[in-house]
Motif scaffolding. Structure first.
Motif, PDB file in Angstrom:
ATOM      1  N   THR A  48       1.784  -4.840   4.279  1.00 60.34           N
ATOM      2  CA  THR A  48       2.557  -4.747   3.033  1.00 60.34           C
ATOM      3  C   THR A  48       2.245  -5.924   2.115  1.00 60.34           C
ATOM      4  N   TYR A  51      -1.080  -5.397   0.464  1.00 59.85           N
ATOM      5  CA  TYR A  51      -1.047  -4.527  -0.719  1.00 59.85           C
ATOM      6  C   TYR A  51      -0.615  -5.321  -1.954  1.00 59.85           C
ATOM      7  N   PRO A 132      -4.599   2.095   5.580  1.00 60.13           N
ATOM      8  CA  PRO A 132      -4.377   3.433   5.031  1.00 60.13           C
ATOM      9  C   PRO A 132      -5.639   4.286   4.927  1.00 60.13           C
ATOM     10  N   TRP A 219       0.669   0.211  -5.305  1.00 55.09           N
ATOM     11  CA  TRP A 219       1.644   0.752  -4.327  1.00 55.09           C
ATOM     12  C   TRP A 219       1.558   2.278  -4.250  1.00 55.09           C
ATOM     13  N   SER A 223       0.156   4.166  -0.966  1.00 56.56           N
ATOM     14  CA  SER A 223       1.227   4.823  -0.213  1.00 56.56           C
ATOM     15  C   SER A 223       1.164   6.345  -0.276  1.00 56.56           C
ATOM     16  N   TYR A 224       0.761   6.895  -1.415  1.00 61.76           N
ATOM     17  CA  TYR A 224       0.882   8.340  -1.605  1.00 61.76           C
ATOM     18  C   TYR A 224      -0.418   9.053  -1.969  1.00 61.76           C
TER      19      TYR A 224
END
Length: 236
Positions: A48, A51, A132, A219, A223-224
């Motif tokens: 985290t 990032y 990721p 982010w 994340s997505y």
């Protein structure tokens, strides 16, 4: 570049606020990366923070193009002949911002940090934590990038140590208040020093907006939208 102007006051502005915030947040972030990985063994938190550092570095790259004078790469990325002349002591006066050797140190650390953050996106700890994008490369590639991630951190520590030694040399031997300048944004001039103030005028709201957009963007993508980013990188 060294400049002269007899009308310069005895204190000169050196760094704008966004550059100083970047510097100290980067210091905190790198320490936190080491602490969460090697001391706490909290690799989730470690990633985290990574990032956040990606967003911080991206902001610095952008600010290095559109920021105030001393923050711009065009101001402190010097031609090799300027570096050689500086080493030989051919240039007189003082350098506002990074001198030629300091600029090399900064560039080396930025490159090393980029390698560290980039490989961290693909790294794994052989247990349950992975970057990721690790699922988009082979296991051998994951292991190789994890190895680079580990080795490069030692390189980064070495660069940081050299940077600190150089700061100590200039601070205590040459009596150039580099640390104070990075805190206050200003530096006091010696009686025989005269320089021209750089242009540090900038829109504070613009720096804040840019930082917010970059932070939210990093982010969101990590994340997505990892599959989309992997597609951009040509990963499968």
């Amino acid at each position: 570049m060294p400049t002269s102007d007899k009308s310069t006051p005895r204190t000169v502005k050196v760094w704008d606020l966004p550059t100083r915030l970047f510097h100290w947040l980067l210091v905190i972030g790198i320490f936190a990366m080491w602490f969460t990985a090697d001391i706490l063994d909290r690799l989730g938190l470690h990633m985290t923070i990574g990032y956040a550092l990606i967003g911080l570095i991206v902001f610095r790259l952008v600010w290095g193009i559109i920021g105030s004078d001393t923050a711009r790469f065009s101001h402190f990325v010097h031609h090799p002949r300027h570096i050689i002349a500086y080493i030989k002591g051919a240039h007189k006066g003082i350098w506002l911002g990074h001198n030629p050797l300091g600029a090399l140190s900064v560039l080396a650390m930025i490159i090393s940090i980029l390698v560290q953050l980039g490989t961290g996106l693909f790294a794994n700890d052989q247990i349950y934590n992975e970057g990721p994008f690790s699922g988009y490369v082979s296991e051998n590639t994951q292991d190789f990038l994890t190895y680079i991630h580990d080795v490069n951190f030692n390189i980064l520590l070495g660069l940081i140590a050299l940077h600190l030694l150089a700061i100590a040399f200039y601070q205590f031997k040459k009596h150039e208040p580099l640390v104070q300048a990075m805190i206050t944004g200003k530096r006091a001039l010696k009686p025989d020093e005269t320089v021209q103030n750089p242009n540090l005028h900038f829109a504070g709201w613009l720096a804040f907006v840019i930082a917010t957009i970059i932070g939210v963007g990093v982010w969101y993508l990590v994340s997505y939208r990892a599959p989309m980013v992997a597609g951009w990188l040509g990963l499968h």
